[in-house]
Design an enzyme around this catalytic site. Structure first.
Site, PDB file in Angstrom:
ATOM      1  N   ASP A 104      -9.676   1.911 -13.916  1.00  0.00           N
ATOM      2  CA  ASP A 104     -10.160   2.771 -15.082  1.00  0.00           C
ATOM      3  C   ASP A 104      -9.535   4.030 -15.294  1.00  0.00           C
ATOM      4  OD1 ASP A 104     -12.134   3.450 -17.225  1.00  0.00           O
ATOM      5  OD2 ASP A 104     -13.258   4.390 -15.629  1.00  0.00           O
TER       6      ASP A 104
ATOM      7  N   LYS B 162      -6.977   1.491  -1.492  1.00  0.00           N
ATOM      8  CA  LYS B 162      -7.443   2.647  -0.540  1.00  0.00           C
ATOM      9  C   LYS B 162      -7.738   2.282   0.653  1.00  0.00           C
ATOM     10  CE  LYS B 162      -8.248   7.053   0.014  1.00  0.00           C
ATOM     11  NZ  LYS B 162      -7.368   8.156  -0.036  1.00  0.00           N
TER      12      LYS B 162
END
Ligand code: NAD
Ligand code: IPM
Ligand code: MN
Length: 373
Positions: free
Chosen positions: A245, A189
């Site tokens: 995850d 990000k």
């Protein structure tokens, strides 16, 4: 016993013991076929360990794992323990174990088995050809960064990465790509997070050591979208702990069920850790219907990465495919097979009637770990 490979078994909570039982059954079938000597030690972790000892990772469990050749874990957690404070939660025991084993790279392969492609929520032509590997950084980032905890009027978690932590997992991803289609997608990000900008720079530097591997960068929100729009474009995805995850559960749905996904967590020196990607599934625990394939394919990864038996690993993977092709399916795959029936069928496929003539019978020793009082 000299020559024996020691596997620490940590069944844990919920469906953990149900799927580990089948994974051990398959490992024993492998041991018979390939004449491997295996020793198992069963140890408590998670909520059951908290109930018995007051801590989710008892010292006896940690010490036995550190002495083993490999660790096979089911799942931890469940509603019974959700009220506990952070450090006492079952999940904290798993995080501490990963950290103590130094397993910084979590390999999560995701492949669409053609025989169950109809179960994927994606249209067949979109899901077709999905065959990717998520390399998730496992012992850094938001899960471990300090400071963390409650403040006077809020709470804090910290995302922290060193260049060294990023470089070592990037190196694993690039090495893995060499054995596959030589493409790495680094997911971050970087438009918002400083840790992601460091991530991107560091992965760039490491990738120069692998000129035969193509590197691309993708923002995590775009990656989540691309995973359901065109999953077959991905080969190796490398990303930080929490992004990995989340993306791996999404990828599990693409493959048809989270219950199919295995994982191997590797590091350097200490024993590696193998666990299915799914959790303790409280909604189906105790019913005998959990899909054991994630755990069974984790055994295949254990055979490959810890016992260096590619032949045995490939045998387990082929056995899973044959069982699915034969139509044996647990409810998550639209069938009615029980966990035990699925494990039995895969074990039979491993044994395959192909007796290995003229070899000694394998020795399998089972020892139950002592639960400290
Ligand atoms: P989950 O992965 O346990 O379950 C999500 C959904 O997938 C449920 O509907 C469940 O029934 C289904 N599912 C999962 N595994 C399956 C299998 N093998 N066969 C068939 N269906 C399966 O996630 P959750 O419900 O969000 O979490 C439950 C608990 O598990 C929580 O306490 C969480 O912290 C813990 N958890 C542990 C691990 C781990 O130990 N590695 C991983 C994820 C979640
Ligand atoms: C996983 C799980 C764990 C994680 C939890 C139970 C701590 O979701 O293995 O994917 O977030 O790593
Ligand atoms: Mn998860």
């Amino acid at each position: 016993m000299p020559g024996e490979s020691r596997v620490a078994l940590l069944p844990g909570d919920g469906i953990g013991p149900e799927v580990i039982h089948e994974a051990v059954k398959v490992l024993q079938a492998v041991a018979r076929r390939f004449v491997l000597e295996l020793g198992f030690t069963e140890l408590p972790i998670g909520g059951v360990a908290t109930d018995a000892t007051g801590t989710p990772l008892p010292d006896v469990t940690l010490q036995s794992c550190l002495r083993a050749d490999a660790v096979l874990l089911g799942a931890v957690g469940g509603p019974k323990w959700d009220h506990l404070p952070g450090p006492a939660r079952p999940e904290a025991g798993l995080l501490q174990l990963r950290r103590e084993l130094g397993v910084f790279a979590n390999l999560r392969p995701v492949r669409l088995f053609p025989s169950v492609s109809g179960v994927s929520p994606l249209r067949a032509e979109v899901a077709a050809g999905t065959d990717l590997l998520i390399v998730r950084e496992l012992i850094g980032g938001l899960y471990f960064g300090q400071p963390r905890g409650r403040t006077d009027d809020g709470a804090v978690d910290t995302m922290r990465y060193s260049a060294g932590e990023i470089a070592r997992v990037a190196r694993v991803a690039c090495s893995m790509a060499r054995g596959r289609r030589r493409k790495v997608t680094s997911v971050d990000k970087a438009n918002v997070l400083e840790t992601s900008r460091l991530w991107r720079e560091t992965v760039e530097v490491v990738a120069r050591e692998f000129p035969d591997v193509t590197l691309e960068h993708l923002l995590v929100d775009t990656c989540a979208m691309q995973l359901v729009r065109a999953p077959a474009q991905f080969d190796v995805i490398v990303t930080e702990n929490m992004f990995g995850d989340i993306l791996s559960d999404e990828a599990g749905a693409v493959a048809g069920s989270l219950g199919l996904l295995p994982s191997a967590s590797i590091g350097d020196g200490r024993p590696f850790l193998y666990e299915p990607v799914h959790g303790s599934a409280p909604d189906i625990a105790g019913k005998g219907t959990a899909n054991p394939i994630g755990a069974i394919l984790s055994v295949a990864m254990l055979l490959r990465h810890s016992l260096h038996r590619d032949d045995a690993a490939a045998t387990v993977e082929a056995a899973v495919e044959r069982a699915l092709e034969a139509g044996v399916r647990t409810p998550d795959l639209g069938g009615q097979a029980t966990t035990v029936q699925m494990g039995d069928r895969i074990s039979e496929e491993v044994t395959g009637g192909a007796a290995v003539a003229g070899r000694a019978a394998p020795r399998i020793s089972l020892q139950r770990g002592q639960t400290p009082k």
